[in-house]
Design a protein around this motif. Structure first.
Motif, PDB file in Angstrom:
ATOM      1  N   GLY A  10      35.253  40.772  30.015  1.00 36.82           N
ATOM      2  CA  GLY A  10      35.815  41.841  30.837  1.00 36.82           C
ATOM      3  C   GLY A  10      35.429  41.688  32.302  1.00 36.82           C
ATOM      4  O   GLY A  10      36.250  41.904  33.205  1.00 36.82           O
ATOM      5  N   LEU A  11      34.181  41.316  32.535  1.00 40.96           N
ATOM      6  CA  LEU A  11      33.706  41.105  33.906  1.00 40.96           C
ATOM      7  C   LEU A  11      34.469  39.967  34.579  1.00 40.96           C
ATOM      8  O   LEU A  11      34.816  40.057  35.761  1.00 40.96           O
ATOM      9  N   LEU A  12      34.759  38.914  33.833  1.00 40.52           N
ATOM     10  CA  LEU A  12      35.537  37.805  34.394  1.00 40.52           C
ATOM     11  C   LEU A  12      36.933  38.278  34.788  1.00 40.52           C
ATOM     12  O   LEU A  12      37.447  37.901  35.849  1.00 40.52           O
ATOM     13  N   GLY A  13      37.528  39.124  33.948  1.00 40.48           N
ATOM     14  CA  GLY A  13      38.845  39.674  34.272  1.00 40.48           C
ATOM     15  C   GLY A  13      38.810  40.546  35.515  1.00 40.48           C
ATOM     16  O   GLY A  13      39.702  40.472  36.373  1.00 40.48           O
ATOM     17  N   ILE A  14      37.782  41.375  35.633  1.00 36.92           N
ATOM     18  CA  ILE A  14      37.628  42.237  36.809  1.00 36.92           C
ATOM     19  C   ILE A  14      37.462  41.387  38.076  1.00 36.92           C
ATOM     20  O   ILE A  14      38.065  41.654  39.111  1.00 36.92           O
ATOM     21  N   ALA A  15      36.626  40.355  37.973  1.00 36.52           N
ATOM     22  CA  ALA A  15      36.397  39.477  39.125  1.00 36.52           C
ATOM     23  C   ALA A  15      37.697  38.788  39.539  1.00 36.52           C
ATOM     24  O   ALA A  15      37.980  38.652  40.736  1.00 36.52           O
ATOM     25  N   ARG A  16      38.493  38.386  38.582  1.00 38.43           N
ATOM     26  CA  ARG A  16      39.773  37.721  38.882  1.00 38.43           C
ATOM     27  C   ARG A  16      40.732  38.680  39.571  1.00 38.43           C
ATOM     28  O   ARG A  16      41.348  38.347  40.575  1.00 38.43           O
ATOM     29  N   ARG A  17      40.835  39.898  39.039  1.00 33.65           N
ATOM     30  CA  ARG A  17      41.734  40.884  39.643  1.00 33.65           C
ATOM     31  C   ARG A  17      41.273  41.257  41.057  1.00 33.65           C
ATOM     32  O   ARG A  17      42.095  41.594  41.905  1.00 33.65           O
ATOM     33  N   LEU A  41      29.983  29.041  36.153  1.00 34.15           N
ATOM     34  CA  LEU A  41      30.058  29.199  34.700  1.00 34.15           C
ATOM     35  C   LEU A  41      30.908  28.086  34.125  1.00 34.15           C
ATOM     36  O   LEU A  41      31.958  27.748  34.676  1.00 34.15           O
ATOM     37  N   LEU A  42      30.462  27.526  33.002  1.00 35.03           N
ATOM     38  CA  LEU A  42      31.177  26.450  32.327  1.00 35.03           C
ATOM     39  C   LEU A  42      31.536  26.872  30.919  1.00 35.03           C
ATOM     40  O   LEU A  42      30.711  27.462  30.212  1.00 35.03           O
ATOM     41  N   ALA A  43      32.736  26.548  30.476  1.00 35.43           N
ATOM     42  CA  ALA A  43      33.158  26.824  29.097  1.00 35.43           C
ATOM     43  C   ALA A  43      32.378  25.929  28.152  1.00 35.43           C
ATOM     44  O   ALA A  43      31.987  24.815  28.507  1.00 35.43           O
ATOM     45  N   MET A  44      32.170  26.422  26.931  1.00 37.95           N
ATOM     46  CA  MET A  44      31.346  25.678  25.982  1.00 37.95           C
ATOM     47  C   MET A  44      31.984  24.364  25.534  1.00 37.95           C
ATOM     48  O   MET A  44      31.287  23.452  25.118  1.00 37.95           O
ATOM     49  N   ASP A  45      33.304  24.251  25.633  1.00 37.26           N
ATOM     50  CA  ASP A  45      33.959  23.018  25.202  1.00 37.26           C
ATOM     51  C   ASP A  45      34.351  22.115  26.375  1.00 37.26           C
ATOM     52  O   ASP A  45      35.156  21.209  26.226  1.00 37.26           O
ATOM     53  N   LEU A  46      33.730  22.334  27.516  1.00 35.41           N
ATOM     54  CA  LEU A  46      33.948  21.473  28.669  1.00 35.41           C
ATOM     55  C   LEU A  46      33.372  20.091  28.359  1.00 35.41           C
ATOM     56  O   LEU A  46      32.321  19.978  27.732  1.00 35.41           O
ATOM     57  N   SER A  47      34.041  19.049  28.807  1.00 39.70           N
ATOM     58  CA  SER A  47      33.560  17.699  28.506  1.00 39.70           C
ATOM     59  C   SER A  47      32.207  17.443  29.178  1.00 39.70           C
ATOM     60  O   SER A  47      31.914  17.973  30.255  1.00 39.70           O
ATOM     61  N   ALA A  48      31.406  16.622  28.518  1.00 41.95           N
ATOM     62  CA  ALA A  48      30.082  16.289  29.039  1.00 41.95           C
ATOM     63  C   ALA A  48      30.195  15.594  30.403  1.00 41.95           C
ATOM     64  O   ALA A  48      29.371  15.812  31.291  1.00 41.95           O
ATOM     65  N   LYS A  49      31.230  14.775  30.571  1.00 35.94           N
ATOM     66  CA  LYS A  49      31.422  14.066  31.839  1.00 35.94           C
ATOM     67  C   LYS A  49      31.700  15.049  32.983  1.00 35.94           C
ATOM     68  O   LYS A  49      31.113  14.940  34.065  1.00 35.94           O
ATOM     69  N   THR A  50      32.560  16.026  32.743  1.00 37.61           N
ATOM     70  CA  THR A  50      32.878  17.019  33.770  1.00 37.61           C
ATOM     71  C   THR A  50      31.648  17.847  34.110  1.00 37.61           C
ATOM     72  O   THR A  50      31.359  18.111  35.281  1.00 37.61           O
ATOM     73  N   GLU A  73      39.730  30.722  25.775  1.00 34.52           N
ATOM     74  CA  GLU A  73      39.254  32.105  25.874  1.00 34.52           C
ATOM     75  C   GLU A  73      38.987  32.508  27.320  1.00 34.52           C
ATOM     76  O   GLU A  73      39.324  33.623  27.733  1.00 34.52           O
ATOM     77  N   VAL A  74      38.401  31.615  28.084  1.00 34.08           N
ATOM     78  CA  VAL A  74      38.123  31.902  29.497  1.00 34.08           C
ATOM     79  C   VAL A  74      39.440  32.053  30.254  1.00 34.08           C
ATOM     80  O   VAL A  74      39.603  32.983  31.054  1.00 34.08           O
ATOM     81  N   GLY A  75      40.379  31.168  29.995  1.00 35.21           N
ATOM     82  CA  GLY A  75      41.674  31.249  30.648  1.00 35.21           C
ATOM     83  C   GLY A  75      42.372  32.578  30.377  1.00 35.21           C
ATOM     84  O   GLY A  75      42.904  33.219  31.292  1.00 35.21           O
ATOM     85  N   LYS A  76      42.349  33.007  29.130  1.00 31.78           N
ATOM     86  CA  LYS A  76      42.964  34.291  28.781  1.00 31.78           C
ATOM     87  C   LYS A  76      42.248  35.450  29.461  1.00 31.78           C
ATOM     88  O   LYS A  76      42.882  36.401  29.914  1.00 31.78           O
ATOM     89  N   ALA A  77      40.929  35.384  29.539  1.00 31.01           N
ATOM     90  CA  ALA A  77      40.147  36.473  30.142  1.00 31.01           C
ATOM     91  C   ALA A  77      40.482  36.665  31.614  1.00 31.01           C
ATOM     92  O   ALA A  77      40.452  37.783  32.111  1.00 31.01           O
ATOM     93  N   ILE A  78      40.817  35.572  32.294  1.00 30.69           N
ATOM     94  CA  ILE A  78      41.126  35.696  33.724  1.00 30.69           C
ATOM     95  C   ILE A  78      42.630  35.716  33.990  1.00 30.69           C
ATOM     96  O   ILE A  78      43.065  35.670  35.144  1.00 30.69           O
ATOM     97  N   GLY A  79      43.414  35.785  32.931  1.00 31.22           N
ATOM     98  CA  GLY A  79      44.855  35.902  33.089  1.00 31.22           C
ATOM     99  C   GLY A  79      45.563  34.616  33.437  1.00 31.22           C
ATOM    100  O   GLY A  79      46.635  34.630  34.028  1.00 31.22           O
ATOM    101  N   SER A  80      44.988  33.498  33.062  1.00 27.77           N
ATOM    102  CA  SER A  80      45.599  32.201  33.333  1.00 27.77           C
ATOM    103  C   SER A  80      46.337  31.709  32.089  1.00 27.77           C
ATOM    104  O   SER A  80      45.860  31.881  30.963  1.00 27.77           O
ATOM    105  N   ALA A  81      47.480  31.106  32.296  1.00 27.33           N
ATOM    106  CA  ALA A  81      48.234  30.545  31.179  1.00 27.33           C
ATOM    107  C   ALA A  81      47.628  29.221  30.718  1.00 27.33           C
ATOM    108  O   ALA A  81      47.921  28.755  29.622  1.00 27.33           O
ATOM    109  N   LYS A  82      46.760  28.650  31.543  1.00 31.03           N
ATOM    110  CA  LYS A  82      46.149  27.360  31.238  1.00 31.03           C
ATOM    111  C   LYS A  82      44.681  27.548  30.859  1.00 31.03           C
ATOM    112  O   LYS A  82      44.046  28.515  31.279  1.00 31.03           O
ATOM    113  N   PRO A  83      44.124  26.604  30.104  1.00 27.79           N
ATOM    114  CA  PRO A  83      42.690  26.654  29.816  1.00 27.79           C
ATOM    115  C   PRO A  83      41.883  26.477  31.100  1.00 27.79           C
ATOM    116  O   PRO A  83      42.284  25.738  31.996  1.00 27.79           O
TER     117      PRO A  83
END
Length: 122
Positions: A10-17, A41-50, A73-83
Motif C-alpha cells: 500500500g505504501l508503494l502505491g501511495i508513493a507512486r500516486r 528496494l529490490l524484488a525478491m526474484d530480481l536476477s543476481a546479476k542486476t 507483485e511490485v508492478g501491480k502495487a505501483i500501477g504498472s502493467a510491466k513487472p
C-alpha cells in the motif's frame, strides 16, 4: 499475506500516486549517481546479476532492501502493467516508513555492500 506486507504494498502505491517513487534499474541508478537520498528496494526474484550491478553502483552510500514480493507483485502495487524489480522511494518520510516495515519482516536482506547483503533482518 501478512498485514505488514499489505502495508508495504500500500505504501508503494501511495508513493507512486504522489510521484515519490522511481522504478527501473537505469532510472534508480541515475538517482543514486546524482547523490539523491533514496531508499532502494529490490524484488525478491530480481536476477543476481542486476542486484550485483545495482549494489556496485550504490557502493557504501545507500541501504538496499530485498523485499518479499515478486516483480509482478511490485508492478501491480505501483500501477504498472510491466513487472518492476528495482524501486527507489524519494520522499524521506515514506522511505523511513518503508524501511521500518522492511526491518519487521523475516528473511528480508539488506546491506550497504555485497558483503552485507547476506544479513537477515529479523
Amino acid at each position: 499475506m501478512k498485514a505488514e506486507q499489505n502495508r508495504l504494498l500500500g505504501l508503494l502505491g501511495i508513493a507512486r500516486r504522489g510521484g515519490k517513487i522511481t522504478s527501473g534499474f537505469d532510472a534508480v541508478r541515475e538517482l543514486i549517481n546524482d547523490k539523491k537520498d533514496v531508499l532502494v528496494l529490490l524484488a525478491m526474484d530480481l536476477s543476481a546479476k542486476t542486484e550485483k550491478e545495482l549494489r556496485y553502483a550504490t557502493g557504501e552510500s545507500k541501504e538496499i532492501f530485498k523485499i518479499p514480493f515478486t516483480k509482478d507483485e511490485v508492478g501491480k502495487a505501483i500501477g504498472s502493467a510491466k513487472p518492476v524489480g528495482v524501486l527507489a522511494i524519494e520522499e524521506k518520510g515514506l522511505a523511513e516508513t518503508a524501511r521500518r516495515l522492511c526491518l519487521g519482516y523475516e528473511g528480508i536482506r539488506r546491506g550497504k555492500s555485497d558483503n552485507a547483503s547476506k544479513i537477515s533482518c529479523q
